[in-house]
Design an enzyme around this catalytic site. Structure first.
Site, PDB file in Angstrom:
ATOM      1  N   HIS A  52       0.857  -1.196   0.000  1.00 41.83           N
ATOM      2  CA  HIS A  52       0.000   0.000   0.000  1.00 41.83           C
ATOM      3  C   HIS A  52       0.886   1.236   0.000  1.00 41.83           C
ATOM      4  O   HIS A  52       1.757   1.369   0.855  1.00 41.83           O
ATOM      5  CB  HIS A  52      -0.898   0.013   1.244  1.00 41.83           C
TER       6      HIS A  52
ATOM      7  N   TYR B 134       4.562   5.853  10.194  1.00 36.73           N
ATOM      8  CA  TYR B 134       3.664   4.756   9.820  1.00 36.73           C
ATOM      9  C   TYR B 134       4.384   3.681   9.019  1.00 36.73           C
ATOM     10  O   TYR B 134       4.221   2.491   9.277  1.00 36.73           O
ATOM     11  CB  TYR B 134       2.479   5.325   9.021  1.00 36.73           C
TER      12      TYR B 134
HETATM   13  C1  PHB Z   1      -5.488  -4.604  10.367  1.00 38.28           C
HETATM   14  O1  PHB Z   1      -5.613  -4.719   9.129  1.00 38.28           O
HETATM   15  O2  PHB Z   1      -5.723  -5.538  11.137  1.00 38.28           O
HETATM   16  C2  PHB Z   1      -5.044  -3.317  10.945  1.00 38.28           C
HETATM   17  C3  PHB Z   1      -4.760  -2.264  10.106  1.00 38.28           C
HETATM   18  C4  PHB Z   1      -4.336  -1.040  10.655  1.00 38.28           C
HETATM   19  C5  PHB Z   1      -4.240  -0.902  12.018  1.00 38.28           C
HETATM   20  C6  PHB Z   1      -4.525  -1.969  12.861  1.00 38.28           C
HETATM   21  C7  PHB Z   1      -4.926  -3.181  12.321  1.00 38.28           C
HETATM   22  O3  PHB Z   1      -3.857   0.298  12.534  1.00 38.28           O
END
Ligand code: PHB
Ligand code: RFL
Length: 394
Positions: free
Chosen positions: A73, A386
């Site tokens: 992504h 991130y």
């Molecule tokens: C997930 O896809 O499980 C997921 C995605 C983003 C997050 C936490 C969990 O911040």
């Protein structure tokens, strides 16, 4: 009585990556896991892998399925005021994240252990740690057939998660605990329906936070902020979908695709750190030492970053006779841990609806969201945290 060099308690991402890294460095280890293999291979948890995590798994040769099935992504959406504000992760940082389920990583690591004949004992109980302040610590346990066993080692890695036995084996006076509780929890569902958007959507809404994520082109993962005291039975599927539709609605008619719910659970949210992450020859790694709320998608990534350092430290200690990296292990990890603690707290506070806040607090949140969406510097700060700071750079 079995002798090994490192006793590893817990076969989550931390314990399994550590065991495999030690094997690659010629250090023998045994992993002890309380649950069955099928249980840990089915347990639905993390989905977002930072770039440093992906690179490490690829480098050690367990990244083939992730490369085939993982979904890179390059951006994410912050959704508020009924509109999307895209954070261009790759444009801002040159890096990206990969969406690939934690249980798939666990499956890949167990398969790699099996292929190399590396020992993992599933279904153990009564695990207790002994003499962790000396050079010959021991782990006693009952094996899956009910026999009392003991593992004599030179170091123990406590990779047994937040509720494990390792952290409580350290005298309380030796640890300092830092903690924060949040007045909400996440209800997560896995649904058999294609994702409704190509990227993750982190939604701030007056009814509460919602998150759109995915596991594959056919499976959507969704989360809702709920009251931490809510029993999961209070959330039948039609209530979950109705709430998700309301929170994810936009001014331009976004429609969330619905489908059969395959899994549903509620997880509490907390921030937690113990210092130091070591006592004698016992080294804590991953959730055993620290917890972050999942909004920053950092927990599994931190666990893997810890054991990358731990493997090097244990090799230096046990093969090269150099105690310095082991002595520095806790400090080395904690700088990354605290960066992730801050980022996770920041994402959580910006995106959730605090039932106890006032109108002033809500205006501050909206201001922070609008600034993050409109300022390149603020968006870059979110994006670089991130996608994951380099292992040495946190
Ligand atoms: C997930 O896809 O499980 C997921 C995605 C983003 C997050 C936490 C969990 O911040
Ligand atoms: P784990 O995965 O909890 O593994 C610990 C293992 O130890 C075993 N165990 C014992 N074994 C032997 N004896 C005992 N006495 C034992 N006690 C426990 C357990 O059975 C288990 O197998 O810890 P580890 O390895 O430190 O890994 C941490 C991650 O699992 C965790 O941080 C992440 O799942 C957090 N997390 C996320 N992290 C990310 O990096 N990205 C994400 O997108 C993300 N999303 C999430 C998440 C966690 C969530 N929940 C359920 C809290 C989403 C959610 C909803």
């Amino acid at each position: 009585m079995t002798d090994t060099r490192v006793g590893i308690v817990g076969a989550g991402p931390a314990g399994l990556v550590l065991s495999y890294l030690l094997h690659l460095q010629g250090v023998e280890a045994v992993v002890l896991e309380a649950r069955s293999r099928s249980h840990i291979e089915q347990r639905v948890r993390a989905g977002v892998c930072e770039q440093p995590t992906v690179e490490l798994l690829r480098e050690i040769g367990v990244g083939a399925r992730m490369e085939a099935l993982g979904m890179p992504h390059h951006g994410l959406s912050l959704r508020f005021d009924g509109a999307d504000h895209r954070i261009d992760l790759t444009g801002l940082t040159g890096r990206c994240i990969t969406v690939y389920g934690q249980q798939e990583i666990v499956k890949d690591l167990i398969a790699a252990h099996e292929e190399k004949g590396l020992p993992i004992e599933f279904g153990v109980s009564d695990v207790a740690l002994h003499d962790v302040d000396g050079d010959r610590p021991r782990v006693s346990y009952t094996d899956a057939d009910g026999h009392a066993r003991e593992l004599r080692c030179e170091a123990i890695a406590g990779c047994d998660g937040f509720h494990g036995v390792s952290r409580p084996s350290i005298p309380e006076r030796a640890l300092t605990t830092f903690e924060r509780h949040y007045p909400f929890a996440w209800l997560g569902i896995l649904a058999r329906t294609p994702p409704s958007h190509s990227e993750l959507i982190y939604t701030h809404h007056e009814r509460g936070f919602a998150l759109h994520s995915m596991r594959s082109p056919e499976i959507t993962r969704l989360y809702l902020q709920v009251d931490p005291d809510d029993p999961v039975d209070d959330w039948p599927d039609d209530r979950v979908w109705s709430e998700l539709q309301q929170r994810l609605a936009t001014g331009d008619g976004f429609r969330l695709r619905e489908g059969p719910v395959l899994e549903k659970s509620i997880a509490p949210m907390r921030s937690f750190v113990v210092e130091p992450m070591q006592y004698g020859r016992l080294f804590l790694a991953g959730d055993a030492a620290h917890i972050v709320p999942p909004t920053g998608a950092k927990g599994m990534n931190l666990a893997i970053a810890d054991v990358r350092h731990l493997a090097r430290a244990l090799k230096a200690l046990l093969r090269d006779g150099d105690p310095a990296p082991a002595a520095a292990y806790s400090d080395t990890c904690l700088s990354r841990v605290w960066r992730a603690e801050h980022f996770s707290w920041y994402m959580t506070s910006m995106l959730h609806t605090d039932p106890a806040t006032d109108a002033f607090g809500r205006r501050l949140q909206l201001s922070q969201l609008r600034y993050t969406a409109s300022s390149r510097s603020a968006a870059t700060s979110l994006a670089e945290n991130y996608v994951g700071l380099p292992f040495e750079g946190a």
